[in-house]
Design a protein around this motif. Structure first.
Motif, PDB file in Angstrom:
ATOM      1  N   ALA A 134      11.669   8.594 -11.094  1.00 55.79           N
ATOM      2  CA  ALA A 134      12.806   7.946 -11.765  1.00 55.79           C
ATOM      3  C   ALA A 134      12.324   7.138 -12.970  1.00 55.79           C
ATOM      4  O   ALA A 134      12.960   7.148 -14.028  1.00 55.79           O
ATOM      5  CB  ALA A 134      13.560   7.051 -10.786  1.00 55.79           C
ATOM      6  N   ARG A 135      11.192   6.461 -12.829  1.00 54.23           N
ATOM      7  CA  ARG A 135      10.633   5.703 -13.963  1.00 54.23           C
ATOM      8  C   ARG A 135      10.273   6.637 -15.117  1.00 54.23           C
ATOM      9  O   ARG A 135      10.529   6.330 -16.282  1.00 54.23           O
ATOM     10  CB  ARG A 135       9.405   4.910 -13.523  1.00 54.23           C
ATOM     11  CG  ARG A 135       9.735   3.701 -12.696  1.00 54.23           C
ATOM     12  CD  ARG A 135       8.490   2.893 -12.376  1.00 54.23           C
ATOM     13  NE  ARG A 135       8.867   1.714 -11.625  1.00 54.23           N
ATOM     14  CZ  ARG A 135       8.302   1.325 -10.492  1.00 54.23           C
ATOM     15  NH1 ARG A 135       7.288   2.014  -9.986  1.00 54.23           N
ATOM     16  NH2 ARG A 135       8.716   0.243  -9.871  1.00 54.23           N
ATOM     17  N   ARG A 136       9.648   7.780 -14.794  1.00 52.90           N
ATOM     18  CA  ARG A 136       9.303   8.749 -15.840  1.00 52.90           C
ATOM     19  C   ARG A 136      10.562   9.294 -16.513  1.00 52.90           C
ATOM     20  O   ARG A 136      10.584   9.490 -17.726  1.00 52.90           O
ATOM     21  CB  ARG A 136       8.458   9.896 -15.265  1.00 52.90           C
ATOM     22  CG  ARG A 136       7.019   9.495 -14.931  1.00 52.90           C
ATOM     23  CD  ARG A 136       6.134  10.698 -14.627  1.00 52.90           C
ATOM     24  NE  ARG A 136       6.677  11.589 -13.628  1.00 52.90           N
ATOM     25  CZ  ARG A 136       6.463  11.493 -12.306  1.00 52.90           C
ATOM     26  NH1 ARG A 136       5.703  10.524 -11.834  1.00 52.90           N
ATOM     27  NH2 ARG A 136       6.991  12.363 -11.480  1.00 52.90           N
ATOM     28  N   THR A 137      11.600   9.508 -15.729  1.00 54.49           N
ATOM     29  CA  THR A 137      12.869   9.986 -16.283  1.00 54.49           C
ATOM     30  C   THR A 137      13.452   8.955 -17.240  1.00 54.49           C
ATOM     31  O   THR A 137      13.933   9.306 -18.331  1.00 54.49           O
ATOM     32  CB  THR A 137      13.870  10.293 -15.153  1.00 54.49           C
ATOM     33  OG1 THR A 137      13.307  11.296 -14.294  1.00 54.49           O
ATOM     34  CG2 THR A 137      15.204  10.764 -15.704  1.00 54.49           C
ATOM     35  N   LEU A 138      13.401   7.684 -16.876  1.00 53.64           N
ATOM     36  CA  LEU A 138      13.909   6.628 -17.753  1.00 53.64           C
ATOM     37  C   LEU A 138      13.093   6.536 -19.036  1.00 53.64           C
ATOM     38  O   LEU A 138      13.652   6.351 -20.121  1.00 53.64           O
ATOM     39  CB  LEU A 138      13.909   5.280 -17.026  1.00 53.64           C
ATOM     40  CG  LEU A 138      14.959   5.135 -15.929  1.00 53.64           C
ATOM     41  CD1 LEU A 138      14.744   3.839 -15.158  1.00 53.64           C
ATOM     42  CD2 LEU A 138      16.361   5.184 -16.525  1.00 53.64           C
ATOM     43  N   ARG A 139      11.766   6.683 -18.925  1.00 54.64           N
ATOM     44  CA  ARG A 139      10.931   6.659 -20.127  1.00 54.64           C
ATOM     45  C   ARG A 139      11.279   7.823 -21.044  1.00 54.64           C
ATOM     46  O   ARG A 139      11.353   7.674 -22.268  1.00 54.64           O
ATOM     47  CB  ARG A 139       9.440   6.673 -19.771  1.00 54.64           C
ATOM     48  CG  ARG A 139       8.921   5.334 -19.286  1.00 54.64           C
ATOM     49  CD  ARG A 139       7.402   5.259 -19.265  1.00 54.64           C
ATOM     50  NE  ARG A 139       6.765   6.257 -18.448  1.00 54.64           N
ATOM     51  CZ  ARG A 139       6.428   6.113 -17.169  1.00 54.64           C
ATOM     52  NH1 ARG A 139       6.701   4.984 -16.545  1.00 54.64           N
ATOM     53  NH2 ARG A 139       5.833   7.082 -16.511  1.00 54.64           N
ATOM     54  N   THR A 146       0.936   2.284 -19.085  1.00 55.44           N
ATOM     55  CA  THR A 146       1.820   3.439 -18.959  1.00 55.44           C
ATOM     56  C   THR A 146       1.041   4.745 -18.973  1.00 55.44           C
ATOM     57  O   THR A 146       1.347   5.667 -18.220  1.00 55.44           O
ATOM     58  CB  THR A 146       2.854   3.452 -20.109  1.00 55.44           C
ATOM     59  OG1 THR A 146       3.605   2.241 -20.069  1.00 55.44           O
ATOM     60  CG2 THR A 146       3.790   4.631 -19.995  1.00 55.44           C
ATOM     61  N   LEU A 147       0.020   4.834 -19.803  1.00 55.46           N
ATOM     62  CA  LEU A 147      -0.692   6.090 -20.021  1.00 55.46           C
ATOM     63  C   LEU A 147      -2.064   6.162 -19.363  1.00 55.46           C
ATOM     64  O   LEU A 147      -2.749   7.173 -19.497  1.00 55.46           O
ATOM     65  CB  LEU A 147      -0.861   6.323 -21.529  1.00 55.46           C
ATOM     66  CG  LEU A 147       0.435   6.424 -22.326  1.00 55.46           C
ATOM     67  CD1 LEU A 147       0.145   6.375 -23.822  1.00 55.46           C
ATOM     68  CD2 LEU A 147       1.184   7.680 -21.946  1.00 55.46           C
ATOM     69  N   THR A 205      12.572   2.079 -30.768  1.00 52.16           N
ATOM     70  CA  THR A 205      13.987   1.733 -30.814  1.00 52.16           C
ATOM     71  C   THR A 205      14.266   0.812 -31.986  1.00 52.16           C
ATOM     72  O   THR A 205      13.342   0.246 -32.585  1.00 52.16           O
ATOM     73  CB  THR A 205      14.439   1.028 -29.524  1.00 52.16           C
ATOM     74  OG1 THR A 205      13.844  -0.279 -29.470  1.00 52.16           O
ATOM     75  CG2 THR A 205      14.052   1.825 -28.282  1.00 52.16           C
ATOM     76  N   ALA A 206      15.534   0.637 -32.285  1.00 52.66           N
ATOM     77  CA  ALA A 206      15.939  -0.256 -33.373  1.00 52.66           C
ATOM     78  C   ALA A 206      15.509  -1.693 -33.093  1.00 52.66           C
ATOM     79  O   ALA A 206      15.338  -2.486 -34.021  1.00 52.66           O
ATOM     80  CB  ALA A 206      17.451  -0.182 -33.569  1.00 52.66           C
ATOM     81  N   ASP A 207      15.309  -2.035 -31.820  1.00 52.81           N
ATOM     82  CA  ASP A 207      14.858  -3.377 -31.436  1.00 52.81           C
ATOM     83  C   ASP A 207      13.345  -3.517 -31.476  1.00 52.81           C
ATOM     84  O   ASP A 207      12.809  -4.574 -31.156  1.00 52.81           O
ATOM     85  CB  ASP A 207      15.353  -3.718 -30.029  1.00 52.81           C
ATOM     86  CG  ASP A 207      16.859  -3.832 -29.943  1.00 52.81           C
ATOM     87  OD1 ASP A 207      17.486  -4.177 -30.970  1.00 52.81           O
ATOM     88  OD2 ASP A 207      17.411  -3.583 -28.854  1.00 52.81           O
ATOM     89  N   GLY A 208      12.641  -2.436 -31.808  1.00 54.30           N
ATOM     90  CA  GLY A 208      11.186  -2.490 -31.888  1.00 54.30           C
ATOM     91  C   GLY A 208      10.479  -2.212 -30.576  1.00 54.30           C
ATOM     92  O   GLY A 208       9.269  -2.394 -30.464  1.00 54.30           O
ATOM     93  N   ASP A 209      11.234  -1.781 -29.569  1.00 53.49           N
ATOM     94  CA  ASP A 209      10.608  -1.415 -28.302  1.00 53.49           C
ATOM     95  C   ASP A 209       9.956  -0.046 -28.437  1.00 53.49           C
ATOM     96  O   ASP A 209      10.385   0.791 -29.226  1.00 53.49           O
ATOM     97  CB  ASP A 209      11.637  -1.392 -27.172  1.00 53.49           C
ATOM     98  CG  ASP A 209      12.103  -2.785 -26.790  1.00 53.49           C
ATOM     99  OD1 ASP A 209      11.279  -3.724 -26.831  1.00 53.49           O
ATOM    100  OD2 ASP A 209      13.291  -2.935 -26.454  1.00 53.49           O
ATOM    101  N   VAL A 210       8.910   0.175 -27.642  1.00 58.18           N
ATOM    102  CA  VAL A 210       8.142   1.407 -27.705  1.00 58.18           C
ATOM    103  C   VAL A 210       8.240   2.107 -26.354  1.00 58.18           C
ATOM    104  O   VAL A 210       7.991   1.489 -25.311  1.00 58.18           O
ATOM    105  CB  VAL A 210       6.655   1.115 -28.028  1.00 58.18           C
ATOM    106  CG1 VAL A 210       5.844   2.390 -28.073  1.00 58.18           C
ATOM    107  CG2 VAL A 210       6.548   0.331 -29.337  1.00 58.18           C
ATOM    108  N   SER A 211       8.610   3.384 -26.368  1.00 62.29           N
ATOM    109  CA  SER A 211       8.630   4.173 -25.143  1.00 62.29           C
ATOM    110  C   SER A 211       7.784   5.419 -25.376  1.00 62.29           C
ATOM    111  O   SER A 211       7.581   5.851 -26.516  1.00 62.29           O
ATOM    112  CB  SER A 211      10.056   4.565 -24.765  1.00 62.29           C
ATOM    113  OG  SER A 211      10.654   5.329 -25.789  1.00 62.29           O
ATOM    114  N   VAL A 212       7.255   5.973 -24.289  1.00 69.50           N
ATOM    115  CA  VAL A 212       6.416   7.157 -24.419  1.00 69.50           C
ATOM    116  C   VAL A 212       6.778   8.173 -23.351  1.00 69.50           C
ATOM    117  O   VAL A 212       7.227   7.832 -22.257  1.00 69.50           O
ATOM    118  CB  VAL A 212       4.908   6.826 -24.307  1.00 69.50           C
ATOM    119  CG1 VAL A 212       4.455   5.981 -25.466  1.00 69.50           C
ATOM    120  CG2 VAL A 212       4.574   6.176 -22.998  1.00 69.50           C
ATOM    121  N   HIS A 213       6.580   9.437 -23.715  1.00 66.85           N
ATOM    122  CA  HIS A 213       6.755  10.550 -22.773  1.00 66.85           C
ATOM    123  C   HIS A 213       5.501  11.389 -22.860  1.00 66.85           C
ATOM    124  O   HIS A 213       5.094  11.813 -23.953  1.00 66.85           O
ATOM    125  CB  HIS A 213       7.982  11.377 -23.124  1.00 66.85           C
ATOM    126  CG  HIS A 213       8.112  12.600 -22.285  1.00 66.85           C
ATOM    127  ND1 HIS A 213       8.464  12.564 -20.959  1.00 66.85           N
ATOM    128  CD2 HIS A 213       7.898  13.909 -22.576  1.00 66.85           C
ATOM    129  CE1 HIS A 213       8.469  13.787 -20.472  1.00 66.85           C
ATOM    130  NE2 HIS A 213       8.128  14.619 -21.437  1.00 66.85           N
TER     131      HIS A 213
END
Length: 143
Positions: free
Chosen positions: A54-59, A110-111, A129-137
């Protein structure tokens, strides 16, 4: 008690995780539920696997929804990954929400399972994101 409604967990998984968080041992839970500690272990392991999935799906969802996306190839060093995040943020006039040490640590947490000697083992897609958050897949670039 919490329920599993609308989650990826079963009611039994929620029950076992709740009791474990309260400090019960697997044997105590098995005795309470009339089963074996091996069965409780299997339920707990499956629940934790479901949670990680579920966490990977959200990322992945966060990355797909990010207005800025770029791919970093396998073999790239973490230092270059952090530089690439800031460079793409600068190009988009976007302030990254983390200072370099925080970003490095966050990405490594995360990695970490996808690295060897501080290098990526697989390609990743990074979303900003527009807020400057970083996500990775990790893996193939999302379509």
């Amino acid at each position: 008690m919490l329920t599993a409604d609308d989650t990826v967990l079963t009611e039994r998984q929620v029950e076992v995780l709740t009791l474990r968080e309260q400090g019960d041992t697997q044997q105590e839970i098995a005795d309470r539920l009339g089963t074996t500690d091996a069965n409780i272990s299997a339920i707990e392991r499956a629940a934790r696997t479901n949670i990680e999935q579920a966490r990977r799906t959200l990322r992945l969802a966060d990355t797909l929804q990010a207005p800025i996306q770029f791919t970093v190839p396998a073999g790239e060093r973490f230092d270059a990954l952090v530089e690439a995040v800031y460079a793409h943020g600068d190009e988009a006039d976007l302030k990254i929400a983390h200072c370099r040490p925080e970003l490095y640590l966050s990405l490594y947490e995360t990695l970490g399972g996808h690295t060897t000697k501080n290098q990526l083992e697989a390609p990743i897609t990074v979303g900003l994101t527009a807020d400057g958050d970083v996500s990775v897949h990790v893996g193939n670039t999302p379509q």
